[in-house]
Design a protein around this motif. Structure first.
Motif, PDB file in Angstrom:
ATOM      1  N   TRP A  50      15.924  -1.121  17.299  1.00 29.39           N
ATOM      2  CA  TRP A  50      15.763  -2.116  16.237  1.00 29.39           C
ATOM      3  C   TRP A  50      14.324  -2.027  15.733  1.00 29.39           C
ATOM      4  CZ3 TRP A  50      19.921  -5.132  14.789  1.00 29.39           C
ATOM      5  CH2 TRP A  50      21.003  -5.172  15.690  1.00 29.39           C
ATOM      6  N   ILE A  56      10.682  -8.104   7.938  1.00 27.41           N
ATOM      7  CA  ILE A  56      12.150  -8.157   7.949  1.00 27.41           C
ATOM      8  C   ILE A  56      12.722  -7.154   8.958  1.00 27.41           C
ATOM      9  CG2 ILE A  56      12.308  -8.932   5.552  1.00 27.41           C
ATOM     10  CD1 ILE A  56      13.080  -6.056   4.789  1.00 27.41           C
ATOM     11  N   ILE A  57      13.958  -7.412   9.377  1.00 32.43           N
ATOM     12  CA  ILE A  57      14.631  -6.481  10.291  1.00 32.43           C
ATOM     13  C   ILE A  57      15.126  -5.330   9.447  1.00 32.43           C
ATOM     14  CG2 ILE A  57      16.469  -6.182  12.000  1.00 32.43           C
ATOM     15  CD1 ILE A  57      14.294  -8.241  12.779  1.00 32.43           C
ATOM     16  N   GLY A  60      18.461  -0.777  12.249  1.00 29.96           N
ATOM     17  CA  GLY A  60      19.069  -0.869  13.561  1.00 29.96           C
ATOM     18  C   GLY A  60      19.935   0.358  13.746  1.00 29.96           C
ATOM     19  N   SER A  61      20.016   0.854  14.966  1.00 29.65           N
ATOM     20  CA  SER A  61      20.858   2.024  15.183  1.00 29.65           C
ATOM     21  C   SER A  61      21.459   1.969  16.577  1.00 29.65           C
ATOM     22  CB  SER A  61      20.055   3.300  15.007  1.00 29.65           C
ATOM     23  OG  SER A  61      19.024   3.334  15.950  1.00 29.65           O
ATOM     24  N   HIS A  62      22.561   2.661  16.706  1.00 29.06           N
ATOM     25  CA  HIS A  62      23.277   2.682  17.977  1.00 29.06           C
ATOM     26  C   HIS A  62      23.759   4.101  18.188  1.00 29.06           C
ATOM     27  CE1 HIS A  62      26.874   2.329  20.544  1.00 29.06           C
ATOM     28  NE2 HIS A  62      26.218   1.328  21.099  1.00 29.06           N
ATOM     29  N   VAL A 137      16.688  -9.892  17.618  1.00 21.01           N
ATOM     30  CA  VAL A 137      16.069 -10.066  16.303  1.00 21.01           C
ATOM     31  C   VAL A 137      14.989 -11.154  16.378  1.00 21.01           C
ATOM     32  CG1 VAL A 137      16.587 -10.990  14.011  1.00 21.01           C
ATOM     33  CG2 VAL A 137      18.021  -9.176  14.985  1.00 21.01           C
TER      34      VAL A 137
ATOM     35  N   GLN B  77      21.541  -2.589   6.022  1.00 20.87           N
ATOM     36  CA  GLN B  77      21.998  -1.302   6.555  1.00 20.87           C
ATOM     37  C   GLN B  77      22.181  -1.347   8.068  1.00 20.87           C
ATOM     38  OE1 GLN B  77      19.433   1.766   7.728  1.00 20.87           O
ATOM     39  NE2 GLN B  77      20.241   3.283   6.309  1.00 20.87           N
ATOM     40  N   GLY B  78      23.126  -0.572   8.553  1.00 19.51           N
ATOM     41  CA  GLY B  78      23.262  -0.349   9.992  1.00 19.51           C
ATOM     42  C   GLY B  78      23.591   1.111  10.215  1.00 19.51           C
ATOM     43  N   ALA B  79      23.135   1.672  11.337  1.00 15.75           N
ATOM     44  CA  ALA B  79      23.362   3.102  11.578  1.00 15.75           C
ATOM     45  C   ALA B  79      23.877   3.320  12.991  1.00 15.75           C
ATOM     46  CB  ALA B  79      22.067   3.873  11.371  1.00 15.75           C
ATOM     47  N   ALA B  96      30.117   0.064  15.369  1.00 17.00           N
ATOM     48  CA  ALA B  96      28.770  -0.177  15.892  1.00 17.00           C
ATOM     49  C   ALA B  96      27.777  -0.302  14.747  1.00 17.00           C
ATOM     50  CB  ALA B  96      28.365   0.962  16.829  1.00 17.00           C
ATOM     51  N   ILE B 100      25.624  -3.765  13.605  1.00 16.76           N
ATOM     52  CA  ILE B 100      24.164  -3.812  13.429  1.00 16.76           C
ATOM     53  C   ILE B 100      23.803  -4.348  12.052  1.00 16.76           C
ATOM     54  CG2 ILE B 100      22.170  -2.302  13.069  1.00 16.76           C
ATOM     55  CD1 ILE B 100      23.242  -0.805  15.624  1.00 16.76           C
ATOM     56  N   HIS B 103      23.035  -7.914  11.392  1.00 16.16           N
ATOM     57  CA  HIS B 103      21.798  -8.516  11.891  1.00 16.16           C
ATOM     58  C   HIS B 103      20.542  -7.990  11.209  1.00 16.16           C
ATOM     59  CE1 HIS B 103      23.961 -10.581  15.045  1.00 16.16           C
ATOM     60  NE2 HIS B 103      24.663  -9.464  15.200  1.00 16.16           N
ATOM     61  N   THR B 104      20.667  -6.932  10.406  1.00 16.61           N
ATOM     62  CA  THR B 104      19.481  -6.467   9.696  1.00 16.61           C
ATOM     63  C   THR B 104      19.292  -7.317   8.446  1.00 16.61           C
ATOM     64  OG1 THR B 104      20.814  -4.789   8.608  1.00 16.61           O
ATOM     65  CG2 THR B 104      19.581  -4.086  10.537  1.00 16.61           C
ATOM     66  N   SER B 105      18.100  -7.245   7.847  1.00 14.79           N
ATOM     67  CA  SER B 105      17.774  -8.106   6.708  1.00 14.79           C
ATOM     68  C   SER B 105      18.145  -7.438   5.393  1.00 14.79           C
ATOM     69  CB  SER B 105      16.270  -8.389   6.701  1.00 14.79           C
ATOM     70  OG  SER B 105      15.823  -8.744   7.986  1.00 14.79           O
ATOM     71  N   GLU B 106      18.280  -8.249   4.356  1.00 10.29           N
ATOM     72  CA  GLU B 106      18.384  -7.744   2.988  1.00 10.29           C
ATOM     73  C   GLU B 106      17.098  -6.988   2.697  1.00 10.29           C
ATOM     74  OE1 GLU B 106      20.453  -8.271   0.252  1.00 10.29           O
ATOM     75  OE2 GLU B 106      21.994  -9.231   1.486  1.00 10.29           O
ATOM     76  N   ASP B 107      17.237  -5.783   2.196  1.00  4.55           N
ATOM     77  CA  ASP B 107      16.040  -5.008   1.891  1.00  4.55           C
ATOM     78  C   ASP B 107      16.280  -4.322   0.549  1.00  4.55           C
ATOM     79  OD1 ASP B 107      13.964  -3.228   1.736  1.00  4.55           O
ATOM     80  OD2 ASP B 107      14.143  -2.525   3.814  1.00  4.55           O
ATOM     81  N   ARG B 110      16.798  -0.561   0.141  1.00  4.00           N
ATOM     82  CA  ARG B 110      17.870   0.150   0.863  1.00  4.00           C
ATOM     83  C   ARG B 110      18.977   0.631  -0.069  1.00  4.00           C
ATOM     84  NH1 ARG B 110      16.248   2.432   4.979  1.00  4.00           N
ATOM     85  NH2 ARG B 110      15.315   1.045   6.487  1.00  4.00           N
ATOM     86  N   TYR B 333      14.276   5.819   0.105  1.00  2.00           N
ATOM     87  CA  TYR B 333      13.739   4.519   0.522  1.00  2.00           C
ATOM     88  C   TYR B 333      12.253   4.400   0.209  1.00  2.00           C
ATOM     89  CZ  TYR B 333      12.606   0.454   3.288  1.00  2.00           C
ATOM     90  OH  TYR B 333      12.160  -0.787   3.672  1.00  2.00           O
ATOM     91  N   LYS B 337      10.139   1.937  -2.425  1.00  2.00           N
ATOM     92  CA  LYS B 337       9.049   1.061  -1.970  1.00  2.00           C
ATOM     93  C   LYS B 337       7.792   1.276  -2.811  1.00  2.00           C
ATOM     94  CE  LYS B 337       8.846  -1.202   1.437  1.00  2.00           C
ATOM     95  NZ  LYS B 337       9.076  -2.654   1.616  1.00  2.00           N
TER      96      LYS B 337
END
Lengths: 480, 451
Positions: A50, A56-57, A60-62, A137, B77-79, B96, B100, B103-107, B110, B333, B337
């Motif tokens: 994470w 900001i978060i 995340g990766s798994h 988080v 995003q989640g990866a 998975a 994720i 729980h990640t934020s608006e960006d 992205r 990305y 930015k």
């Protein structure tokens, strides 16, 4: 609590229905005439990461990786193949490829299975499940806030949290069947501070073979945030580091990277068997002052470099490398121990099932000495006090090693005065410890951040030392 | 008695099969509610042998695969990734990634690359040349390489290893903006590490050759002889007094020096202001005579790629012209930015080349007259935030334009900004064994620390 072997069987064998009888079949194929030793290394690794940035978060990766490495040894020869499918046909195919190393010779048979067990240095729990995603988080956000509230010069904060749950099972032709379930977590904070157009960074972190709750205990996570900011601010004040050879006082803990580079790698069994190490053939000789006793200890509970058993199923131990200045021990894996007629030391490690094991360090540190840290600094007229480092590197054949200081101060007339910029320190491994004239009584271990690379393989390690003084080390600054 | 397996690497799967898998991942992502997704799948296989002192040391068969997915829920995003290609694994890997993303934020930055930038055609860059070498014949070559090294001189007393390896891979990338493409590539190497010894001690050095096709490799004997020559010339290395002199970075280490420049103009470091080259676009960052060109479509190039890791078409360009910075090294990305557009560098630069100068290394030595020729660098002493540079080094002291004696246990230090601006000359001895091509580089005014 479940035993590691039960967990490993469930994780690694149950999905494809691998049985002990099938393992025997695999060994039957692997143990060609001329193969003296063989092993299978089953592994399943689940990891996550994470990242918080810009408040900001961000990411995340798994990831899940699993497979089996198949190794056959014949004298000094090793045949190796691996598969990311843990199923019988793949195991048999890999065995056929690995055994091709042996052409002819004596036949060895598989011995009866005997379930071994290792130490209990950490609980076999899954650290990824030790906190909910919401709690992870929240932890990142608190670390970010703590860093930002330290000082208005803090411009950028990057916090990362990573966890890994590694289940391994080793089976060899001796009938050894042993498993280990290894948690590993890490929290890291990088801070960028800016003042009058000048920018500097600071970084801090830690972790170990524990769950994420470790970071909430003893204020660790927020402590890393404060330390990263402190380092960035110190670096904003830093002037050019001096250039030339001078006395260097190294702080306790992570500066022990000195030992890892200067002598650790040179005492790994493979380099000594091959005679390529600057320490080869020097067993029993004096390679340090009497103040220096250095060990490699894989048995420290919960530490990043610790293992219940190494990657060949051998329990780890505390191996003395240098005792009161004399070279007394090498670190061994099974193959190099066998070829050198020595005992394995529990240092056989590999990055994953897709890599061959080699002798590697675990936690390498120097024992405490008699001196007060203040007394050591007072003894230096003009020199350097280095307390934080990036990493290091060594040429084990010439013995030349470097390590890169990231937080350093000048010592003038026995007092720590101004901070100086990061600089590379360079020395000669077999010589440097003969120049250690004072050793502190403040042994410290690092916070759990080390990664060691060898032959393209990375493994987690630890280092440590008390404050110590090297009378002469070359400092690669740009100043005078 | 068992024979060594004749076949080297198992054949790679059909590209079509992997494209179907990528489609399946994208489909599954959509089914699980993602508003956008991208996936990549790669499979590699290889053989590597190492010999030591006339005997086989290791014989390794490699086979790797991985599947990676990134899902987007609007700007979150989640990866996730896995090595398992089964339908169950596809579902759980996407799950998975989706878990994720909750729980990640608006960006706002992205998301997938802009559709109009994606590669429409995928040029064949001639990157796939399987060797088909058997383990036996790889061992033979490695033995010949080591034997040639050991035969050079009695002072070559030991060997760490001579090796031959051959790898083939295929990579397919696709995203929900309609891109789906892939390509195969190969890479083969011969390498040798030997030890020279005399009364002064032991010195280790190496050489290697690497290419997309085996026909472009140096002969095993040449590699061995070069490794031996390099180890021998290091014998008797001494320290230097602390001194300020010019330094020549020998071509193989000059490539690394340019790598630090790439790091400093990489989007990720720029938007974080973690680079000494922040806001340098259009400014002079190198000496006037320096031009750095990126040539992503060089046939057989080790850094060649028809599209980057986000499917964006790669294009030739000058990164630096006449010393002035023309562009950054950006992915989607970091470009967003910075309020810019991706330069097709997700995954790195593609054949960044410093054009050869007029003189060879001997000529450069004469131009330098007095200073240090650096042939090896150690440690991580590079701070891209400030440009401060301090590394362990070994090489040769040069006096009167000629090599006088080997030096070791020294450091060289300076600031990358001054070093790049202070490049006096570039050699014609270009090293192309990687994604960055460079000849030797003569830099004025560095601090050498020693005794």
């Amino acid at each position: 609590m479940q035993q590691p072997l039960e967990i490993a069987r469930q994780t690694l064998f149950a999905p494809a229905g691998i049985t002990d009888a099938e393992l025997e079949k695999v060994f039957g194929r692997l143990m060609a005439p001329g193969v003296d030793a063989a092993d299978l290394y089953f592994q399943s690794t689940r990891s996550e990461g994470w990242v918080l940035e810009d408040g900001i978060i961000k990411q995340g990766s798994h990831s899940i990786d699993q497979g089996v490495g198949v190794r056959a040894m014949s004298g000094e020869k090793t045949g190796f193949a691996y598969s990311d499918e843990i199923v019988l046909p793949a195991l048999l195919e890999a065995s056929g490829a690995a055994r091709a190393i042996a052409r002819s010779g004596e036949s060895h048979a598989l011995k009866a299975w005997s379930a071994g067990s290792g130490l209990r240095l950490y609980a076999p729990g899954d650290p990824l499940e030790s906190m909910s995603p919401e709690e992870k988080v929240e932890l990142l956000r608190r670390v970010d806030a703590e860093a930002r509230r330290q000082d208005p010069r803090v411009e950028q904060v990057i916090v990362s949290l990573a966890g890994e749950h590694d289940v391994v099972l080793v089976a060899n032709q001796e009938g050894r069947l042993v498993a280990d379930v290894r948690p590993l977590v890490r929290l890291n904070v990088t801070v960028l501070a800016e003042e009058n157009g000048r920018r500097e960074n600071g970084t801090a972190g830690g972790g170990g073979r524990v769950g994420y709750e470790y970071f909430l205990e003893e204020d660790r996570a927020l402590g890393y945030a404060r330390d990263a900011v402190r380092q960035a601010l110190v670096n904003l004040e830093a002037v050019a580091a001096p250039a030339g050879t001078m006395p260097v006082v190294l702080g306790p803990g992570w500066p022990g990277v000195l030992l890892h580079e200067a002598i650790g790698h040179g005492l790994e069994g493979d380099f000594n068997r091959k005679g390529t190490s600057a320490f080869a053939g020097r067993m029993g000789e004096r390679v340090a002052t009497e103040l220096c006793t250095v060990v490699d200890d894989g048995t420290l509970p919960g530490r990043r470099g610790s293992l219940n058993v190494d990657d060949e199923g051998e329990p780890t131990r505390c191996t003395t490398l240098i005792e009161e200045g004399r070279l007394v021990g090498y670190m061994q894996d099974s193959m190099n121990a066998r070829l050198m007629n020595m005992a394995p030391t529990g240092n056989g490690r590999r990055e994953s099932y897709a890599h061959l094991p080699m002798p590697r360090m675990t936690n390498t540190y120097m024992l405490a000495g008699p001196h007060e840290p203040e007394e050591i600094i007072r003894s230096v007229d003009r020199g350097l006090y280095a307390v934080n480092f990036g990493g290091g590197q060594v040429d084990i054949t010439s013995g030349k090693f470097v390590f890169s200081a990231s937080e350093t101060y000048l010592i003038e007339n026995g007092r720590v005065t101004r901070p100086v910029k990061g600089a590379t320190l360079i020395g000669n491994g077999p010589e440097v410890l003969t120049r250690v004239s004072m050793v502190g009584n403040d042994l410290g271990l690092d916070t759990g951040i080390g990664v060691c690379g060898k032959d393209g393989q990375s493994v987690p390690v630890g280092v440590g030392q008390p404050t110590l003084k090297v009378d002469a080390l070359t400092v690669g600054g740009t100043g005078s | 008695m068992s024979a060594i397996a004749p076949e080297t690497a198992s054949p790679l799967p059909d590209q079509r099969q992997l494209e179907d898998l990528v489609q399946q991942v994208l489909e599954e992502s959509r089914r699980q509610g993602a508003t956008a997704a991208e996936a990549s799948v790669s499979v590699g296989s290889g053989l590597s042998v190492q010999v030591r002192k006339g005997e086989v040391d290791t014989l390794e068969h490699q086979r790797d695969r991985s599947l990676a997915v990134a899902v987007y829920f609007g700007k979150r995003q989640g990866a996730a990734s896995s090595a398992d290609f089964s339908t169950d694994s596809v579902r759980s890997t996407v799950e998975a990634a989706c878990a994720i993303a909750r729980h990640t934020s608006e960006d706002p930055a992205r998301g997938l690359a802009e559709p109009e930038l994606l590669a429409r055609e995928i040029p064949d860059l001639d990157l796939y040349h399987p060797w088909g070498i058997s383990a036996d014949s790889a061992i033979e070559r490695a033995l010949a390489c080591e034997a040639a090294a050991l035969a050079v001189d009695d002072r070559i007393t030991n060997s760490e290893a001579a090796g031959v390896s051959s790898n083939a891979g295929i990579r397919v990338y696709g995203n929900s903006n309609g891109f789906l493409g892939g390509y195969r590539s190969t890479r083969h190497d011969i390498s040798c590490v030997v030890i020279a010894e005399d009364d002064s001690g032991m010195q280790r050095d190496y050489w290697y050759t690497t290419a997309r096709g085996a026909d472009a490799l140096l002969s095993p004997e040449d590699v061995g002889r070069k490794a031996a020559a390099h180890a021998l010339r290091r014998l008797g290395g001494r320290q230097l007094p602390t001194v300020r002199v010019p330094v020549i970075f020998h071509a193989p280490v000059a490539r690394g020096l340019l790598g630090h420049f790439v790091g400093a103009v990489r989007g990720g470091n720029l938007y974080r202001k973690a680079s000494f080259l922040v806001d340098s676009l259009g400014r002079k960052v190198f000496a006037d005579h320096i031009t750095l060109a990126e040539r992503p479509h060089l046939p057989r190039g080790l850094g060649s790629a028809p599209f980057d890791h986000e499917g964006v078409a790669t294009r030739p360009r000058d990164l630096v012209r006449d010393g002035v910075l023309q562009g950054y090294v950006l992915d989607t990305y970091s470009a967003r930015k910075l309020g810019m557009t991706t330069t097709g560098n997700a995954g790195g630069v593609h054949n960044l080349a410093l054009p050869p100068g007029r003189q060879d290394l001997d000529g450069l030595l004469r131009t330098m007259d007095r200073g240090v020729l650096v042939t090896e660098l150690m440690g991580q002493g590079i701070n891209l935030v400030t440009g401060d540079y301090s590394r362990g080094a070994s090489g040769f002291w040069v006096e009167g334009g000629e090599i006088a004696y080997p030096v070791e246990e020294i450091t060289i230090a300076g600031n990358l900004r001054d070093m790049f601006l202070g490049i006096r000359e570039v050699g014609s001895d270009v090293d192309t064994r990687g994604g960055i091509h460079s000849g030797s580089i003569l830099v004025d005014g560095m601090t050498v620390a020693g005794e």
